[in-house]
Design a protein around this motif. Structure first.
Motif, PDB file in Angstrom:
ATOM      1  N   VAL A   1      -5.598  -0.668   7.951  1.00 41.17           N
ATOM      2  CA  VAL A   1      -5.926   0.670   8.448  1.00 41.17           C
ATOM      3  C   VAL A   1      -4.952   1.693   7.873  1.00 41.17           C
ATOM      4  O   VAL A   1      -5.345   2.777   7.419  1.00 41.17           O
ATOM      5  N   ILE A   2      -3.666   1.340   7.849  1.00 44.70           N
ATOM      6  CA  ILE A   2      -2.653   2.260   7.310  1.00 44.70           C
ATOM      7  C   ILE A   2      -2.932   2.555   5.837  1.00 44.70           C
ATOM      8  O   ILE A   2      -2.926   3.716   5.402  1.00 44.70           O
ATOM      9  N   LEU A   3      -3.191   1.512   5.052  1.00 45.82           N
ATOM     10  CA  LEU A   3      -3.405   1.711   3.612  1.00 45.82           C
ATOM     11  C   LEU A   3      -4.732   2.410   3.328  1.00 45.82           C
ATOM     12  O   LEU A   3      -4.891   3.034   2.276  1.00 45.82           O
ATOM     13  N   SER A   4      -5.688   2.316   4.250  1.00 48.33           N
ATOM     14  CA  SER A   4      -6.974   2.978   4.051  1.00 48.33           C
ATOM     15  C   SER A   4      -6.908   4.449   4.442  1.00 48.33           C
ATOM     16  O   SER A   4      -7.554   5.290   3.817  1.00 48.33           O
ATOM     17  N   GLU A   5      -6.129   4.771   5.473  1.00 44.77           N
ATOM     18  CA  GLU A   5      -6.153   6.126   6.032  1.00 44.77           C
ATOM     19  C   GLU A   5      -4.854   6.906   5.823  1.00 44.77           C
ATOM     20  O   GLU A   5      -4.870   8.133   5.812  1.00 44.77           O
ATOM     21  N   GLU A   6      -3.721   6.197   5.668  1.00 44.57           N
ATOM     22  CA  GLU A   6      -2.435   6.898   5.573  1.00 44.57           C
ATOM     23  C   GLU A   6      -1.576   6.302   4.457  1.00 44.57           C
ATOM     24  O   GLU A   6      -0.361   6.203   4.601  1.00 44.57           O
TER      25      GLU A   6
END
Length: 813
Positions: free
Chosen positions: A57-62
């Motif tokens: 999720v972090i690498l996809s969104e932030e």
């Protein structure tokens, strides 16, 4: 438990480890990759999967917010300075500073997202560590931005460096003076300059003049044509520099030793922090690989089940993508009723790939890696994974191919239970078919009895028949395209597969007489059985496709029915609203009319039927009636053209009769939406202004409209114009000012150019290019003859020679 020891090599997991290590940023992360293993604790597995999912999720969104610099491993020298009196180097100190800043940035990343407590819950638990602000503050005090000890790191270091700077300047000035004097006297070359030899400043002198310059000879050039002399005047100063450099080195060691003493009490906490840094590096690598593979963390249950949809072998998919080919996804289901799937089919049809896919994906999941499947898939949890695939004959152990298979089967039968997933390729192969088939059948029966789940591939007919009559066993077939004689790589559950040996023999070109002889030796029953199996598979595929089409049509029909019902409900609601509104308006109109009539009667009675008052009252009543008729005509809804026409035919004569058309009225042509204002009336000829256009029309072709209708139509026209403008803008943005007609026939190319030029003119494009090539010039001549006939073409000529020359015509519009 994993069996055999070469399990990872056989299913290709070693390659996945390599891909993970390539995505790691530091050795600590790579160590975590090496330490990754098959998890037999359900909670631990779910924790690893959830951590990876949160990192995805972090690498996809932030991704731009996540720190990725200076993942540096300093554990080796942190361990070294445990001993009193030891110290790090300046470079090691610089590595510590930058990597601690990375750890601090990771901690700050999660602390800045306290509102997302549940979103990154498991990752936040990992950063429950110190972030060493005191150490970072001390490092900032000691080091420059380039990682060198600052002059003010200590008072003594500042004094030494200041004196060193003064002495070096003094030597530089003296040398410059001596060098200039020697150059003036011709002892030294004009382009010569002071240089450094053995840490001492010297000047280059020709050997012929070495007696002319007093000093110490330190070195000579490789050719012997230059010697390097330290003038006597600077010998003492150079000695002092050596002394100061030694003092500086001792002071730096003292500073570094003091710093080592400062951080020594926190070495354990620092080692822990760097271990966490490595874990985050490892998690980032797993998340990057999962995103690359389009993998997900599926629904996982603490039970032995396999229910996968659109599962993909990640390594095979990557290889096929490089070849611009698509992989065929796999659907697989294993549960209490369908414990073992026996897959049969042609060679090179995908049986072994199917087997490896099951083994690899289950192993990936229980190592904490996301898997490339559809989100509707359900994964189970196994304590044991057993695999028998490939040839493992051994000369040292005196094992043949079949003996090694029997060794594996023995292990599976002794260790396999209800928590085991067994994968066996070509069960029974490697020995005499009749005995081998019988042993394979007995092994399969015992595995089912032991409660294991698994996937088994085979060519043996007796195993297919056994699976068809044994509870817990089910046949599966790898489909084959008989028309093109090539495998489809699709697994079909419920029917056995055919080897298609005869068909493949035909394709390869085996002599026909050999094939016919083989059919005779195999016997009619065997050939017929193969034919029946193939017919069943063909019919099943046909009805499967039929069922899928029917399902799609039913789904579309349901959508249409639902849309129809919604539209019908909306129409009913509108009808009720219209009726209610009409009743309300009718009631109000009746009330107003009655009031007007009663008021008129009252006035006539009160005036004793005075002619003037009676005439005035009747005139007011007539005006009221005219107003009512006009408003009703304006409110009449227009449903469609025919209805609009019928309404006009009924209403228009009464309106025209009751009140003639006059200047200022708004009208429209019968059967048209265009409206205009009357500006002149000459009998039956009426002049109307349609915007900037004036037109004279016969009175009987017009119908009066209300101002509210005019406003509504004007608004609609403006909206339509806006939509048209937007469409035109989009077309202009997407328009490419180049067209390539090379290879087209003359007529075909001319039609393409005509459409192209028309579009360019309509969109207001000023310059276009037509690529027709040079060739024999016929296409170029045809196109230019056409361009010369177009009024919108301002000029055309060859493109600049650097950009294509006569092969391209540039057109200005």
């Amino acid at each position: 438990m994993i069996y055999p020891a070469s399990f990872e090599e056989k299913i290709g997991f070693v390659t996945l480890r390599e891909q993970l290590q390539e995505r790691c940023l530091c050795p600590i992360g790579k160590e975590e990759v090496d330490a990754m293993s098959f998890l037999v604790d359900y909670d631990s597995m779910m924790k690893r999967l959830t951590e990876t999912s949160e990192m995805m999720v972090i690498l996809s969104e932030e991704a731009d917010q996540w720190p990725v610099n200076y993942y540096i491993d300093v554990r080796h020298w942190l361990g070294r300075i445990r001993v009193e009196g030891t110290f790090p180097t300046e470079n090691e100190l610089f590595d510590l500073q930058r990597s601690l800043q990375t750890i601090d940035e990771i901690i700050r990343f999660f602390r800045a997202r306290q509102d997302r407590e549940t979103r990154y819950h498991h990752l936040k638990e990992l950063v429950n560590i110190e972030h060493f602000p005191a150490i970072l503050k001390e490092l900032d005090r000691l080091l420059t931005i380039n990682g060198v000890l600052k002059d003010n790191a200590s008072t003594e270091l500042a004094r030494i460096r200041h004196e060193l700077f003064q002495v070096q300047n003094s030597i530089s000035r003296k040398l410059t003076t001596i060098l200039r004097q020697a150059q003036d006297e011709g002892f030294v070359d004009k382009e010569a300059s002071p240089t450094m030899r053995d840490g001492r400043l010297v000047i280059p002198v020709s050997p012929a003049f070495k007696r002319k310059v007093r000093g110490i000879v330190h070195d000579e050039s490789a050719t012997g044509k230059t010697i390097f002399i330290e003038p006597a005047e600077v010998v003492e100063a150079n000695n002092r520099i050596r002394e100061l450099q030694s003092e500086e080195r001792r002071e730096k060691i003292r500073i570094l030793t003091v710093f080592a003493n400062f951080i020594r009490p926190q070495l354990v906490a620092l080692q822990t922090a760097y271990q966490i840094l490595g874990i985050f590096d490892f998690l980032r690598a797993k998340a990057l690989l999962a995103l690359h593979q389009q993998a997900i963390v599926p629904h996982v249950e603490a039970a032995c089940i396999v229910e996968w949809h659109l599962a993909v072998h990640p390594l095979l998919s990557e290889m096929l993508q490089k070849q611009h080919r698509q992989i065929v996804p796999l659907d697989m289901k294993l549960d209490e009723k369908q414990r073992i799937i026996l897959i049969s089919g042609p060679n090179a049809g995908g049986k072994s790939v199917c087997l490896k896919t099951v083994g690899l994906l289950q192993y990936m999941l229980q190592c904490g890696l996301p898997v490339p499947v559809h989100e509707s898939s359900r994964f189970g949890f196994f304590n044991h994974l057993f695999l028998d695939i490939g040839d493992e004959q051994s000369i040292e152990d005196d094992l043949s191919t079949y003996s090694s298979h029997l060794k594996h089967m023995n292990y599976f039968l002794r260790k396999g239970d209800g928590q085991t997933l067994v994968l066996i390729d070509e069960l029974g192969a490697g020995t005499e078919p009749q005995i081998g088939g019988a042993i394979a059948e007995a092994v399969l029966h015992r595995l089912v009895k032991n409660g294991v789940l698994g996937v088994v591939t085979t060519h043996y007919t007796n195993l297919k028949q056994f699976a068809d009559t044994t509870e817990g066993l089910v046949n599966g077939a790898m489909l084959f395209d008989r028309q093109h004689l090539q495998p489809l790589y699709q697994l079909q559950i419920g029917f056995p597969g055919s080897s298609f040996a005869l068909e493949i023999s035909h394709k390869i070109g085996l002599p026909e007489d050999v094939i016919q002889e083989a059919k005779g030796k195999a016997g009619t029953a065997t050939v017929d059985l193969e034919r029946y199996v193939q017919a069943i598979l063909r019919d099943k595929r046909y009805w499967e496709n039929k069922r899928q089409k029917i399902h799609q049509q039913e789904k579309r029909l349901e959508e249409l029915v639902a849309r129809h019902e919604v539209a019908q409900d909306e129409l009913k609601a509108q009808r009720k609203d219209f009726i209610a509104k009409a009743k309300q308006e009718a009631t109000q109109l009746l009330s107003d009319t009655n009031a007007m009539i009663e008021n008129t009667i009252r006035r006539i009675k009160e005036s004793a039927a005075d002619k003037e008052i009676t005439r005035e009252a009747r005139k007011e009543l007539e005006s009221f009636r005219q107003k009512v008729v006009t408003e009703e005509a304006g409110r009449a809804p227009v449903v469609n053209k025919s209805h609009s026409k019928s309404v006009t035919q009924h209403k228009k004569p009464s309106v025209a009769k009751e009140k003639p058309l006059q200047i200022g009225d708004w009208v429209r042509l019968t059967g048209h939406a265009s409206s205009g204002e009357i500006i002149d009336v000459q009998g039956d000829n009426i002049t109307i202004a349609f915007g900037n256009l004036k037109s004279t029309v016969k009175k009987d072709r017009l119908e009066r409209i209300s101002k509210s209708q005019v406003k509504e139509w004007t608004k609609s026209s403006l909206n339509a114009g806006t939509t048209a403008d937007e469409t035109m803008r989009q077309r202009k943005l997407n328009f490419r000012p180049d067209i390539d007609v090379r290879g087209m026939r003359g007529e075909e190319a001319l039609i393409a150019v005509q459409y192209f030029v028309d579009d360019a003119l309509m969109l207001g494009i000023e310059r276009i290019r037509i690529l027709h090539g040079t060739g024999n010039g016929i296409l170029r001549q045809l196109i230019r003859q056409y361009l010369s006939t177009i009024h919108g073409v301002k000029h055309f000529a060859d493109e600049h020679v650097q950009f294509g020359g006569a092969g391209i015509t540039v057109v200005e519009l």
